[in-house]
Design an enzyme around this catalytic site. Structure first.
Site, PDB file in Angstrom:
ATOM      1  CG  ASP A   8      -1.781   1.181   1.356  1.00  0.00           C
ATOM      2  OD1 ASP A   8      -2.276   1.660   0.324  1.00  0.00           O
ATOM      3  OD2 ASP A   8      -1.987   1.661   2.494  1.00  0.00           O
ATOM      4  CG  ASP A  10      -1.502   7.584   1.062  1.00  0.00           C
ATOM      5  OD1 ASP A  10      -0.525   8.330   0.921  1.00  0.00           O
ATOM      6  OD2 ASP A  10      -2.433   7.514   0.250  1.00  0.00           O
TER       7      ASP A  10
END
Length: 257
Positions: A8, A10
């Site tokens: 991922d 953020d």
């Protein structure tokens, strides 16, 4: 045996939410002249909504629209949100370029080790692609960022996390073996998306996500850690990894066993 590692963005590549995205959202609200400012507590709630445009659109109650003299037509609102989000993305990307959002501990080290070991690498994020590429380049430099096998971001799938769509697309694009693919996430929405796609998931939590349920994760740590830097605290371990002061590539491989 080589494997596939999907990050991922953020909260994983960099701790971007509180002092990055939230700041850029608030700058956007000020720029467009609406009476809105998200506090840290407000933004913790908004993080339950995947996608920046979706978070912005969530404020468009009839009362807010009337008070701020905004369009009421759904099509016009969608165009307005898209304009707001373009401004927000540009503001955020500039913050990254200015060095305001350094990579989280262990990210540069693990990406370097995985690429050198021949692993497939990808990013799967609901954030806008320019934002994701800016963070990735900041973390590992242009050459290693460009060597990623896939960067999937923004609106590439119709249903965002916690739906598994983006991870299913990643598997398809990479031609990856599900049993040899590991995801690194930071939130429950990401964890649910990964596991719904049949993938094992490591969580590197942050202040917003540390107290979220994590029963589906194979390993939960405060960060990947770095030698001589921030050390790793293991919060849950349901696999074969045995990290010490920091998580190694061998630990991540063992999460697949």
């Amino acid at each position: 045996m080589s494997a596939t590692l999907i990050f991922d963005c953020d909260g994983v590549l960099a701790d971007t939410e509180r002092d990055g995205h939230r700041v850029a959202f608030n700058a956007t609200f000020e720029h467009v002249g609406v009476d809105l400012h998200w506090s840290e507590a407000d933004y913790a709630t908004k993080l339950q909504i995947a996608g920046g445009k979706e978070r912005m659109a969530s404020v468009l109650t009839p009362e807010f629209v009337a008070e701020n003299h905004l369009p009421t037509d759904p099509g016009a609102q969608a165009e307005m949100i898209a304009d707001w989000h373009r401004y927000k993305t540009a503001r955020y990307t500039q913050m990254v370029a200015d060095g305001a959002l350094p990579p989280r501990p262990g990210i540069t080290r693990i990406i370097t080790a995985a690429q050198d070991a021949g692993w497939q690498l990808a990013v799967a994020s609901t954030s806008a692609e320019p934002s994701v590429r800016a963070i990735l380049t900041q973390a590992v430099g242009p050459r290693r960022a460009e060597a990623f096998d896939a960067v999937l971001a923004g609106d590439v799938v119709p249903a965002k996390k916690p739906a598994p769509d983006i991870y299913q697309l990643a598997l398809e694009r990479l031609g990856a073996d599900r049993s040899r693919t590991l995801v690194i996430e930071d939130s429950r929405n990401g964890l649910l998306a990964a596991t719904a796609a049949g993938l094992r998931c490591v969580l590197t939590v942050n202040g917003y996500t540390r107290d979220e349920p994590n029963d589906e994760a194979v390993l939960v740590v405060t960060s990947l850690g770095d030698p001589g830097g921030e050390t790793t605290l293991v919060l849950a371990n349901r696999g074969q990894a045995r990290p010490d002061a920091f998580v190694t590539l061998a630990d991540l491989r063992n999460c697949l066993e």
